[in-house]
Design an enzyme around this catalytic site. Structure first.
Site, PDB file in Angstrom:
ATOM      1  N   LYS A 292       0.906   0.057  -5.567  1.00 30.12           N
ATOM      2  CA  LYS A 292       0.276   1.277  -5.033  1.00 30.12           C
ATOM      3  C   LYS A 292       1.036   1.784  -3.805  1.00 30.12           C
ATOM      4  O   LYS A 292       1.598   0.982  -3.045  1.00 30.12           O
ATOM      5  CB  LYS A 292      -1.162   0.908  -4.650  1.00 30.12           C
TER       6      LYS A 292
ATOM      7  N   LYS B 239       5.471  -2.134  -0.377  1.00 24.52           N
ATOM      8  CA  LYS B 239       6.565  -2.449  -1.317  1.00 24.52           C
ATOM      9  C   LYS B 239       7.923  -2.446  -0.624  1.00 24.52           C
ATOM     10  O   LYS B 239       8.718  -3.360  -0.815  1.00 24.52           O
ATOM     11  CB  LYS B 239       6.628  -1.407  -2.448  1.00 24.52           C
TER      12      LYS B 239
ATOM     13  N   LYS C 200      10.412   9.783  -0.817  1.00 26.65           N
ATOM     14  CA  LYS C 200      10.444   9.721   0.654  1.00 26.65           C
ATOM     15  C   LYS C 200      11.754   9.113   1.154  1.00 26.65           C
ATOM     16  O   LYS C 200      12.127   9.268   2.307  1.00 26.65           O
ATOM     17  CB  LYS C 200       9.283   8.874   1.182  1.00 26.65           C
TER      18      LYS C 200
ATOM     19  N   ASP D 243       2.572   4.196  -9.290  1.00 24.14           N
ATOM     20  CA  ASP D 243       2.202   3.873 -10.659  1.00 24.14           C
ATOM     21  C   ASP D 243       3.295   4.330 -11.634  1.00 24.14           C
ATOM     22  O   ASP D 243       4.159   5.099 -11.271  1.00 24.14           O
ATOM     23  CB  ASP D 243       0.918   4.656 -10.966  1.00 24.14           C
TER      24      ASP D 243
END
Lengths: 426, 253
Positions: free
Chosen positions: B9, B14, B40, B127
């Site tokens: 998510k 991450k 980003k 996702d």
């Protein structure tokens, strides 16, 4: 050298502007090219508007019975469900075709580039359901035109990608041409060079009478690539089929031709005196230059993948090349462009697809055009019937082209008839 | 070569986890390439002293025909090869297509053959929402997927979605789910909840990463925990994670 943008070569003649598409624009197209594979049916998968051009082309070029369409709509696209529709469509198509094809090329549009469709996934389903059918994916995706793998290159990969690694060994003394859609003129010295090098059986896809014949191309000892369009397909074949390849790009530069033959001959360690062919090419150029007697010449990239190479040869031999039409310059041709810009700065380089092209177009001019699009845009009274270097190669190609130019000035050309005869569909 | 995708998510950590994993693997002597697949473009800033890495899409915008590997591959801390796919102008364009374009450019430039990394880590946003975001788990790319999650509902929901996508794609020979990485938020019964999900989706928890202030301190210092605080307990957790990721991933070399 002047250009459509008024900019010097160093700062870039070639600009990306709004593209103009002239009535003489076009060529083989994806559908027509892939039809070179015998006994191969095409299933075009796209929103219906994307299929218009190919459908009209197939009708004009006589391939209508080998082309089918699966039209997809927005719901199919956004849901991703259209991947499932393809195997279903293949089932229905194969049920209905009177003669079962040996191969199926599923041609997808730009949509697949945007969606990142996993072609292997649906190909696996189709192969499982129809184990005897050779199936591949082709791309009609003009979105990739400015990239390194444009549609004309990709379709060659798709076509030869239908070949499977054979159980039997390569057939000694065999070679095949990749990338040129029309076979080279058999009178050309390249065939003698190949025979001298040990290749007595030289094939071209257009000579394959059926799919088995085509399939035998997987057993060639060598693939020859006379046009950049076939390079990636030949590289794929090196990996997938273990067939060595030799890049022998078409050229109108005598030294480059000699060098190319030298590389071919060096494979067998043999040599050959090509002096007579070279002298004959020179004689043909001289004769045609005399015949034209200063008539301005337009060279167009629809005639050859090497317009600057051809223009340089003509300029060096007394022809008055006043314009070269080319949308871009391939790296191989760059030195010739630079040579022209230095030695013949008055020769114009114009982009046929530039948005100013229709404004700058001349309705009529007393010129000889080599290439259809240049003929249309310059209004040339005379047109040499040359497209995509077809049949031309080496010294013989130079001689033949010179003869075609000489013949062209015998009477004014009906360009529309030439375009229709070539099968151009806009 | 091991090719590993890290999913999870948005905001779950991450990039922090991946960067520390890269740093840990690099400290173990592996040649690592980390590819950020987030518009980003901040996956690898921690490996580059807080500096932005030029993105593949920006390079393509600036020089459509002349992009070279030197333009888009930056060597970060510990020699980690950093790549950022980049994204479209916010609000327009297609981020998924951006990932595809970036991957195609890397392949076209023979990035994997030229740099020959031992391990490629794909740090993928959120996702598996479309073909572009599924690209890293397609044939030829990642072989193993690790999902970063916490015990929070939305993180578990996203992890479950990603696992479902992988399961749906099983027949296509896509990447396999190789485990969950629990990035703790210190909520009640967090380990049990994540282990429960792992059981339901047929995998297990690879590592439980503590919630530690040293992670924030490393980010404030524009680096990784492994790089800036190598003796901290948190760095040891990342090294432990790296060892387990090596154990659970396939080496296709």
């Amino acid at each position: 050298m002047r250009s459509c943008c008024g900019c010097p070569v160093a700062s870039g003649i070639f600009r990306n502007t709004v593209r103009y598409c002239s009535p003489s624009h076009g060529g083989w197209g994806i559908v027509r090219t892939a039809m070179l594979v015998p006994e191969c049916h095409q299933l075009f998968v796209s929103p219906f508007a994307c299929g218009r051009h190919g459908a009209l082309g197939a009708f004009v070029q006589g391939f209508k019975d080998r082309l089918s369409y699966l039209y997809i709509d927005e719901a199919d696209i956004v849901s991703g469900g259209y991947e499932e529709l393809i195997p279903q469509a293949v089932d229905r198509l194969l049920e209905r075709l009177v003669k079962e094809p040996r191969a199926l090329m599923i041609v997808v549009s730009c949509l697949d580039d945007l969606l990142c469709t996993d072609h292997e996934a649906f190909l696996a389903v189709i192969r499982e359901r129809h184990p005897g059918l050779r199936v591949g994916v082709g791309h009609m995706n003009p979105i990739s035109l400015d990239g390194n793998v444009p549609p004309a290159v990709n379709i060659q990969r798709s076509m030869y990608g239908l070949l499977k690694r054979p159980d039997e060994p390569a057939i000694p003394g065999t070679a095949a041409f990749y990338g040129n859609n029309v076979p080279l003129d058999e009178k050309g010295e390249i065939f003698e060079v190949l025979r001298t090098s040990g290749f007595h059986d030289v094939r071209h896809i257009s000579g394959c009478s059926d799919f088995d014949d085509f399939d035998e191309l997987s057993r060639m000892s060598l693939n020859l690539v006379p046009t950049p369009t076939g390079r990636l397909a030949a590289k794929d074949a090196e990996k997938a089929l273990g067939i060595d390849s030799e890049y022998v790009p078409v050229s109108y530069d005598f030294d480059e031709i000699e060098e190319c033959y030298g590389r071919l001959l060096s494979r067998s360690g043999r040599s050959m005196d090509l002096g007579d062919y070279r002298r004959e090419a020179q004689r043909s150029l001289d004769e045609t230059a005399n015949r034209l007697d200063g008539l301005p010449v337009v060279v167009d990239a629809s005639a050859t993948v090497r317009p600057f190479c051809l223009a340089r040869t003509l300029l060096m031999n007394g022809f008055k090349v006043d314009t070269v039409y080319a949308q871009k310059c391939i790296p191989l041709d760059r030195p010739y462009l630079e040579w022209i810009s230095e030695k013949f700065p008055d020769t114009e380089v114009l982009q046929p697809e530039h948005h100013r092209s229709p404004i700058a177009r001349e309705a009529e001019s007393f010129r000889l055009a080599v290439g259809f699009e240049g003929a249309y845009l310059s209004g040339a009274r005379y047109v040499a019937n040359v497209a995509n270097d077809e049949t031309l190669y080496g010294y013989h190609g130079v001689s033949k082209l010179a003869a075609m130019m000489a013949r062209a000035v015998e009477r004014p050309t009906d360009l529309r008839a030439l375009l229709d005869d070539y099968g151009i569909v806009v | 070569m091991r090719k590993i995708a890290i999913y999870g998510k948005g905001g779950i950590g991450k990039s922090t986890t991946t960067s520390n994993l890269s740093a840990a693997l690099s400290s173990m002597g592996y040649r690592v390439m980390q590819i950020g697949c987030d518009p980003k473009s901040d996956s690898t800033t921690g490996l580059n002293g807080g500096r932005d890495v030029p993105t593949v899409l920006d390079a393509l915008r600036n020089n459509p025909e002349g992009v070279t590997l030197e333009d888009i591959v930056v060597q970060g801390a510990g020699g980690v090869l950093c790549v950022e796919a980049g994204g479209p102008t916010p609000g327009i364009g297609c981020a998924g297509r951006g990932i595809i374009t970036a991957f195609e450019k890397l392949e076209e430039l023979d990035a994997y053959e030229i740099y020959r990394p031992d391990i490629v880590l794909y740090d993928v946003l959120g996702d598996v929402v479309c073909g572009g975001f599924a690209m890293p788990i397609r044939g030829g790319y990642a072989r193993d997927v690790f999902i970063v999650t916490s015990g929070e509902k939305m993180a578990l929901f996203a992890a479950n979605n990603i696992a479902t996508a992988l399961s749906n794609f099983k027949s296509r020979g896509y990447a396999r789910l190789s485990g969950l990485i629990l990035n703790s938020r210190n909520i009640e019964k967090e380990v049990e909840m994540v282990e429960d999900l792992a059981g339901r989706i047929g995998t297990s928890v690879v590592e439980v990463l503590s919630r530690s202030p040293v992670v924030q301190r490393a980010e404030d210092g524009n680096g990784t925990v492994v790089g800036l605080f190598p003796d901290s307990p948190m760095a040891k957790e990342y090294v432990s994670l790296a060892e387990k990721v090596l154990e659970r991933s396939v080496d296709d070399a």
